[in-house]
Design a protein around this motif. Sequence first.
Motif, short mmCIF file in Angstrom:
data_model
loop_
_atom_site.label_atom_id
_atom_site.label_comp_id
_atom_site.label_asym_id
_atom_site.label_seq_id
_atom_site.Cartn_x
_atom_site.Cartn_y
_atom_site.Cartn_z
N UNK A 90 0.87 -1.27 0.00
CA UNK A 90 -0.01 -0.03 -0.14
C UNK A 90 0.93 1.14 0.20
N UNK A 91 1.61 1.45 -0.95
CA UNK A 91 2.64 2.84 -1.20
C UNK A 91 1.57 3.99 -1.16
N UNK A 92 1.91 4.91 -0.57
CA UNK A 92 1.01 6.25 -1.01
C UNK A 92 1.15 6.72 -2.18
N UNK A 93 0.01 7.41 -2.62
CA UNK A 93 0.33 7.98 -4.01
C UNK A 93 1.07 9.12 -3.94
N UNK A 94 2.34 9.13 -3.80
CA UNK A 94 3.20 10.22 -3.66
C UNK A 94 4.78 9.62 -4.21
N UNK A 151 6.28 8.71 -8.98
CA UNK A 151 5.25 8.33 -8.22
C UNK A 151 5.68 6.84 -8.21
N UNK A 164 3.49 4.75 -7.24
CA UNK A 164 2.70 3.61 -7.73
C UNK A 164 3.19 3.09 -9.17
N UNK A 165 4.14 3.67 -9.89
CA UNK A 165 4.75 3.09 -11.04
C UNK A 165 5.62 1.74 -10.74
N UNK A 218 -4.73 2.82 2.59
CA UNK A 218 -4.01 3.86 2.67
C UNK A 218 -4.02 4.31 4.04
N UNK A 244 -1.27 13.41 -8.13
CA UNK A 244 -1.19 12.29 -7.05
C UNK A 244 -1.31 11.03 -7.65
N UNK A 298 -0.72 7.64 -11.07
CA UNK A 298 0.29 7.07 -11.68
C UNK A 298 0.92 8.06 -12.80
N UNK A 330 1.89 10.92 -13.72
CA UNK A 330 3.07 11.87 -13.89
C UNK A 330 4.03 11.40 -12.67
#
Lengths: 274, 569
Positions: free
Chosen positions: A118-122, A167, A169-170, B440, B565, B567, B569
């Motif tokens: 659960x990585x944060x979207x940052x 990010x 999320x990648x 999260x 926030x 994916x 970028x």
Amino acid sequence: MIIKPSDIENKEIQTIYHPQKGEQGSVIDIDTFSLFYGKSQALFDTTMDVEKGLVTAIIGPSGCGKSTLLKSLNRMNDLIDNISINGKIRFEGKNIFDRDTDVINLRKQMGMVFQKPNPFPMSIADNVTYPLKIDGIRGKNVLAETCERSLKRTALWDEVKDRLNESALRLSGGQQQRLCIARAIAADPEVLLMDEPCSALDPMATIKIEDLINELKGKYTIIIVTHNMQQAARVSNNTAFMYIGRIIEYGKTDIIFTKPKSMKTQDYVTGRFG
Amino acid sequence: MNSLKLKPKQKQRSPGNVFSGSKGINLASKGEKYLWSMGGALIIGLIMIAAFLLLILVNGLKTFYPGPVHRVTLTDNRVIAGEPFRREKISQDQTLETSREDTCSAWRTLYKTGNFDLYNKDFRWVDEQDIKQISEPKDIFYIERTEWGPFIGYIHELNLNHETFFFSRERLSQLKKEHKAAQARRNILKDLKKKEMGSINHELDNLRLSLKRVELDHGKDSVRYKTTLDSLSAKRKKLEENYGEIADKIEIIIKKDAKYSVVLKDVSGIEKRVNISDIIRFYPANNLTLSQKTGIYISRWIEFLTAEPREANIEGGVMPAIFGTFAMTLLMVIIVAPLGVMASLYLKEYAKQGKLVSMVRICVNNLAGVPSIVYGAFGLGFFAYCVGTTVDRIFFPEYLPNPVYGTGGILWAALTLALLTLPVVIVATEEALAAVPQSLREGSLACGASKWQTIKNIVLPNALPGIMTGLILAMARGAGEVAPLMLVGVVKLAPDLPVDTIFPFIHPERSFMHLGFHIFDVGFQSRNAEAGKPMVFVTTLLLISLIGLMNAFAIHIRSRMKKKYSVGQ
Ligand SMILES: Nc1ncnc2c1ncn2[C@@H]1O[C@H](COP(=O)(O)OP(=O)(O)OP(=O)(O)O)[C@@H](O)[C@H]1O
Ligand SMILES: [Mg+2]
């Protein structure tokens, strides 16, 4: 062989303990701890000591209460309404359910890794330094150093060092999970709680995480919940076998896997049910 | 569309087909039976929206385009001139019974004849069977004036500084030059009247009020009152002198204006003298090149967007209404955003989820269905009369009995609309918060973050695009709302904008103009519904564009947030 829940619930089960000699003593001390979700009881008088600096595995069939027990350790269960508990869990000698316990501080001392990454979207760097930032640490150098050290410890540094600001999320699933471990150890906790950290990963990524656990052994006390018997055998020093809310047998990993005293443990570790 | 092939349902019941009879074929399980109706619903919706937009667009865009002027000779030898405006079939009662198509082939045309001061009306229906001849004379002019609407007719004579010329084609450029000079004078005059005299009036008012204040605080017999009175009279004298000077300047300009005039003549020969400074725009309607027409079209749009309204809002511009709509909407968003977000944060994140919270949620949802006029009544009763009057009593006692905040104003309007749009924002925000994955939150809490830190660092940033969607919806709803505003501060014609150069520059207590109300006003409240009709379309086009523009801006911000926030970028 099929065991019905009623077989166990109706008669008292005595946990079988194998004698162990802890080198550094115990850090967590679970003492006749029971937990209820509303009216249904999920944990029954669980009792065990977690040895400092070692890896303790918790195994058992699905729904037996492994996650519940793990989440009780850093009081993540507080988030769920309608929970009631009984008994004590002592962390470094202090009952964590005492009124004056600082839950936030407790959680800071226990890093947690979840089943699904659960990585944060940052950005990657922001993810790793998140525990420091919420502590109000703003120094660029401190943050960068921590980020690098944690990522190196989780063997992720070489893969992401050029894209720290991208990010998180990648990243791939395995990389994300290692990132979450890096995040969990960034603030140097005492204990690392891992709830099936490899269940969403492929074998290669799993091996990397296991290597990592072996690497971290000694620095941190690690409690890992797993469904994978081989994994438990490979990485842990001690193993607890749970069944329908109870700890059936607890002792050195090789004893639990080779000479268990309980029939159920034997059946489970040899793969006859579960 | 595959589904259409699987149509015949009767097949199931056909005798002899034992297999289908015994087992039954459920069509819904095989084909997309309802696909056509779903697609159809979408298409009907789209067609209605497209037709609506097209109607507004076509009517709105063509209004300002200069059309030809017809000179119509009637069978009784009367002559009229005007822009053909609309054409319709005359319905004859007998046709219903005879039901013969060709008997009802009579048409009539509505001409915009202008010259309200001469004819007492702007429009005139002409039956086509009464028309003897139609021509488009090249020397007929369409003249827009500051008063009485347009004049359609000929320019007969020029009076330039005591010299009189008969008008001819060669004099046109001279007239244009004079017209430019006269317009410059009119602008100066406007500035003098509005800015300079306005600020002096304002200062005089302030003097009077400060005296009143001293009187209220210390009493009329006190020493303080006497000294203030003395010092103020000196100041007042000075101001009144200034006022006199400006009045003199104005007098000079008005005298000069009177020396430059034209004599106009309508098609039936009635003469009318008009000062050149009272002419806004004039053009030979039947003698224009395409580029000249485009020029007039553009200059009319510019006037519409930047000028203040004239002639009971039918002519001139809508700048104050654009500004009022924009400022009110902005103020509303500024109020509703933090209020709605904080309320839903409490509901979703902090309140114990139970019967009470569900009740509150249902109530909030139902609030969205309360007629907006009820909000207007509440805004007037509570904000203006209750809160406003109290504010006046405490902070502005010297203004009494005139209300400052105790009547409708842009602040109360924005607050009323904020209340109106609050449910939209709360519902959208709650949904956005719920959409943030629980994993999260757990991750953040397990790192040792407090609840508020988790909300601030993880939940809110992730919910922000969803919250923005709610705000966009609220904005669109609020900007298009008219009914409640009529009670809490919108007026037909506001003398001053809520933001100007007079200290303290922002005047949230002032009443304001609004495009939505403007539409209602010119379309249905003016002396001349026919003349207002095109303005309804233009103003609607403008209102829709303004809302679209504000939404586009918000959507742009939202997509930038999303990128930041996610994916992407
Ligand atoms: N939030 C909850 N509310 C009510 N009951 C719950 C809740 N979470 C877990 N339980 C119940 O508690 C019992 C133990 O659940 P737990 O998640 O600890 O099992 P587990 O051993 O982690 O299983 P798995 O290996 O499948 O993850 C189960 O019977 C489950 O249904
Ligand atoms: Mg589990």
